[in-house]
Scaffold this motif. Sequence first.
Motif, short mmCIF file in Angstrom:
data_model
loop_
_atom_site.label_atom_id
_atom_site.label_comp_id
_atom_site.label_asym_id
_atom_site.label_seq_id
_atom_site.Cartn_x
_atom_site.Cartn_y
_atom_site.Cartn_z
N MET A 88 42.97 50.19 34.05
CA MET A 88 42.32 50.91 35.15
C MET A 88 42.35 50.14 36.41
N PHE A 89 42.47 48.48 36.24
CA PHE A 89 42.64 47.84 37.25
C PHE A 89 43.92 48.00 37.84
N TYR A 90 45.07 48.12 36.97
CA TYR A 90 46.29 48.08 37.42
C TYR A 90 46.66 49.31 37.91
N ARG A 91 46.07 50.56 37.47
CA ARG A 91 46.27 51.88 37.82
C ARG A 91 45.68 51.97 39.29
N ALA A 92 44.51 51.32 39.50
CA ALA A 92 43.91 51.56 40.74
C ALA A 92 44.56 50.70 41.92
N TYR A 93 45.14 49.35 41.53
CA TYR A 93 45.80 48.65 42.42
C TYR A 93 47.21 49.27 42.62
N LYS A 94 47.82 50.12 41.63
CA LYS A 94 49.06 50.75 42.11
C LYS A 94 48.83 51.77 43.02
N ALA A 95 47.92 52.56 42.70
CA ALA A 95 47.50 53.62 43.84
C ALA A 95 47.10 53.44 44.97
N VAL A 96 46.46 52.25 45.30
CA VAL A 96 46.23 51.85 46.61
C VAL A 96 47.64 51.16 47.30
N GLN A 236 34.07 39.91 51.05
CA GLN A 236 33.86 38.68 50.61
C GLN A 236 34.49 37.90 49.46
N LEU A 237 35.36 38.82 48.83
CA LEU A 237 35.96 38.20 47.35
C LEU A 237 37.42 37.68 47.83
N ARG A 238 37.81 37.03 46.94
CA ARG A 238 39.20 36.52 47.28
C ARG A 238 40.13 37.55 47.14
N SER A 239 41.20 37.32 47.59
CA SER A 239 42.35 38.32 47.97
C SER A 239 43.09 38.45 46.53
N MET A 240 42.82 39.49 45.63
CA MET A 240 43.40 39.81 44.32
C MET A 240 44.55 40.31 44.18
N ASP A 241 45.50 39.69 43.58
CA ASP A 241 46.83 40.88 43.26
C ASP A 241 46.96 40.58 41.74
N VAL A 242 47.66 41.69 41.38
CA VAL A 242 48.34 41.86 40.09
C VAL A 242 49.75 40.88 40.20
N ILE A 243 49.83 39.71 39.52
CA ILE A 243 51.11 39.00 39.59
C ILE A 243 51.98 39.62 38.61
N SER A 244 51.58 40.16 37.48
CA SER A 244 52.51 40.45 36.50
C SER A 244 51.57 41.44 35.34
N TYR A 245 52.34 42.34 35.11
CA TYR A 245 51.84 43.50 34.30
C TYR A 245 52.61 43.85 33.04
#
Length: 389
Positions: A88-96, A236-245
């Motif tokens: 889910m996290f990856y798909r949400a990240y990709k959708a945005v 307020q959270l750190r900028s979080m990215d998917v580095i690799s999937y």
Amino acid sequence: MLLGFSSRYEKVYQGSVLDLIAETVKEALDMAKLEPKDIDGVITTWLPWIFDGTLAIGFPENYISEYLGIKPRFTDLVQYGGASAVEMFYRAYKAVKSGEADRVLCVIGGKGTLMKKQLREGGLERLSEVELLNILRNNPFDEFIRVYQDMDPISFYAMVAARHSKLYGTTDEQRALLAVQQRYNANSNERALFRGSLTVKDVINSRVVSTPLHLLEITYPIDGVLAFIVGKGTSQLRSMDVISYGDAIWPEFFAERDVDIVYTPTIESAKKIDFNLNKIDAFEIYDAFTIMVLTELEDLGLTEKGKIGKFMEENDLTIKGNVPVNTGGGSLNMGQPAYMSGIIILEEAFLQFNNMAKGHQVSGADYILVNGLGGWNTHATTLVIGEKK
């Protein structure tokens, strides 16, 4: 990209699952300083019985959206079982990233205690094999595989443990080391359900549930929900990215190799990860059973297949160790919300990355690997999260 998250875990939750979801989502929205009208994407998952004992719900993503007052333009239903949270996290990240949505709410969980009641206490054991297969099928070959009354999925992973021992000599004591080290981490986590002293002898002396797995090698089903919001905006959270999937799905995984059950689909999902494992600061690994973690660590490439027993003896997997694994204690000590340990490990990754893991924080947690397994070893999702420089 991660704007807010919240969880609610209880041994038994007294209200309805929709109450549990609403409470948890509100806390995630509050952290993100958003309202339901600001959400334009919803992702969820579905397992039978986790919604107040209901066997099925049509279109659960819409069901949840309507109850919460959200009008999404993007929805998804992730059917990866226990690995769903990570996927889910990856798909949400990709959708945005693609512009399909601006802010995606992901909701996963339910009442594991009700599912347990249906499976163990609800009289299903009195049904015939044909009736059981018609209620719930795990794969198209169940009628050929499930020829004995089993404790699914415990019996399956017991077979994995027995097979691993037969092939490589892996011992009960080596599996028990994993439980002991995760309990060490849990003892620093005030939210852990199970805390206190635990030794290898304690694990070995706990009763055998399905040979060779002992009680203290098996997660405990609880009620719980994780809600998180991925999207554009200030946080307020750190900028979080998917580095690799990387992901792997059962038909692809099983079709392309002569598969033994000591392998997990992680061996394929890990091949897609383009990141040096030596730079990983914490590993959050799906842990419904001790043997799952051992086989996943092998398939990720931390050691050769069959060498995990020696690896366990020579390395420290605690929060103070050289290979921190399941830094909050994992679902072995937190409990398994709605039969999906991915909830626990993904939230722990969020906590570690944001330096919010009170009492069990790993110093300098900049890159975290999360590995989810689901569907009786049929799905794997592997993520490396961090901050793109």
